[in-house]
Design an enzyme around this catalytic site. Structure first.
Site, short mmCIF file in Angstrom:
data_model
loop_
_atom_site.label_atom_id
_atom_site.label_comp_id
_atom_site.label_asym_id
_atom_site.label_seq_id
_atom_site.Cartn_x
_atom_site.Cartn_y
_atom_site.Cartn_z
N GLU A 86 0.84 -1.20 0.00
CA GLU A 86 0.00 0.00 0.00
C GLU A 86 0.87 1.26 0.00
O GLU A 86 1.82 1.37 0.76
CB GLU A 86 -0.90 0.00 1.24
CG GLU A 86 -1.86 1.18 1.30
CD GLU A 86 -2.67 1.22 2.59
OE1 GLU A 86 -3.72 1.88 2.61
OE2 GLU A 86 -2.26 0.58 3.59
N LYS A 163 -9.80 1.92 -2.23
CA LYS A 163 -9.96 1.40 -0.87
C LYS A 163 -11.36 1.72 -0.37
O LYS A 163 -11.74 2.88 -0.26
CB LYS A 163 -8.89 2.03 0.03
CG LYS A 163 -8.80 1.48 1.43
CD LYS A 163 -7.56 2.08 2.11
CE LYS A 163 -7.38 1.61 3.53
NZ LYS A 163 -6.12 2.13 4.11
N CYS A 200 -5.72 -2.89 2.22
CA CYS A 200 -5.43 -2.75 3.64
C CYS A 200 -6.62 -3.02 4.56
O CYS A 200 -7.00 -4.16 4.77
CB CYS A 200 -4.83 -1.37 3.91
SG CYS A 200 -3.99 -1.29 5.53
#
Length: 360
Positions: A86, A163, A200
């Site tokens: 990330e 995300k 994540c």
């Protein structure tokens, strides 16, 4: 099982001071009409701190050079798909609360400096590249997103995914910087299999994994940046559980090292102000739909994990356990539709609503 890697690749990794490991996942021998369907994937973990101080183009170029060295070794190992961690091309500054200079690392997903660099890597090595960056969306007022750019082995940008979940825990309160993703759960049909990217914090949300699986993902990459004090007890479990539950391979990737910032910051949780987030513990691994997994990479050293994946295993485990066939999506969808309504009342059965037993 261990995967034999070329001696030249092992020597190159040693010379460039990063760990190189290889493993293979096999499937049962299929019928004549079902030959092995193999993809060779790789994930990298690295400490960007030595390359950043202060913010500037020179430091970004240094990190591009470093990831280029790692990608070159991946190519020696016959890798088809590589995913970086990330926000790999910048400090993980999302917890400092400072906008400048950190937002200056944001780039266009379509034609930014880092995307153009990754396009060259992809075409040179005939390799799909997944590049997680801080995206600046100039078509929508310069809004920032935490984005993974997916680049075909031809060098063309296939698309991007964003995300979906922003953490609000400890120092990791990242809504100061970017918005929740608005692209849903895209899956990319590459020459080497159907891939998705669950960035994540999305790994903590089972439905996030589920939707990528529903859309057909065979391999779900999870590029992350997380520290030991916060999440190390969860790390070995979540991506592995997701692989089992969704009949797919999952690749959990994490940063390594400690990144120190010039100004103190605090999350407002009563702890003293500090200059760093803690220790990014690496430990990247790959899990298979049958519940097996590779050992993790190092907790403190740059590394490259190469895995050969027999994608037939996804269908074989699906046929055996039938989680997708026995799932009750229509029931969940109906109840979730009700649960998000403002006037929703949970379906809780209470004792005073139970009829007393008959006396006769």
């Amino acid at each position: 099982m261990n995967l034999d890697l070329p001696r030249e690749a092992l020597e190159a990794a040693s010379q460039r001071n990063f760990e190189l490991k290889g493993y293979a996942f096999e499937a049962a021998q299929g019928a004549a009409a079902m030959p092995p369907d193999r993809a060779r994937g790789a994930g990298s973990e690295q400490n960007p701190a030595p390359h950043f101080c202060p913010c500037g183009r020179t430091e970004v170029s240094a990190l591009h050079k470093r990831i280029g060295e790692i990608a070159e070794v991946a190519a020696m190992c016959g890798v088809n798909i590589i995913c970086f961690q990330e926000a790999w091309n910048m400090p993980f500054a999302f917890c400092t609360r400072e906008k400048l200079p950190w937002t200056e690392f944001a780039e266009s997903a379509e034609d930014g400096l880092t995307t153009r660099f990754c396009q060259k890597l992809a075409k040179k090595h005939n390799m799909v590249v997944i590049s997680p960056i801080l995206e600046r969306d100039r078509d929508h007022g310069g809004v920032l997103w935490n984005t993974a750019v997916v680049i075909s082995n031809s060098g063309l940008v296939m698309g991007k995914t964003r995300k979906n979940h922003i953490p609000r825990v400890g120092d990791f309160n990242e809504s100061t910087y970017y918005m929740e993703g608005n692209l849903g759960h895209p899956v990319f049909q590459t020459q080497f299999g159907r891939i998705a990217v669950n960035i994540c914090y999305g790994r903590h949300h089972p439905l996030n994994w589920l939707m990528y699986s529903i859309n057909g993902a065979e391999i779900i990459f999870n590029p992350s940046a997380t520290i030991g004090e916060l999440s190390e007890s969860l790390w070995p479990i979540e991506a592995r559980n997701a692989a089992i539950a969704n009949h797919c391979f999952t690749c959990a990737l994490n940063r390594v090292g400690q990144e120190r910032f010039p100004n103190e910051f605090t999350s407002g949780d009563g702890k003293k102000a500090h200059h760093d987030l803690g220790y990014f513990y690496g430990s990247s691994y790959v899990a298979a739909p049958d519940g097996s997994r590779t050992p993790g990479l190092s907790r403190n050293q740059d590394g490259l994990l190469v895995t050969e994946l027999n994608l037939n295993l996804c269908q074989q485990i699906n046929d055996f356990w039938t989680f997708k066939m026995t799932g009750r999506l229509e029931m969940y969808a109906r109840e979730l539709t009700e649960a998000v309504k403002p006037n929703y009342s949970p379906n809780i059965v209470k004792e005073d609503l139970v009829l007393p037993p008959s006396s006769g």
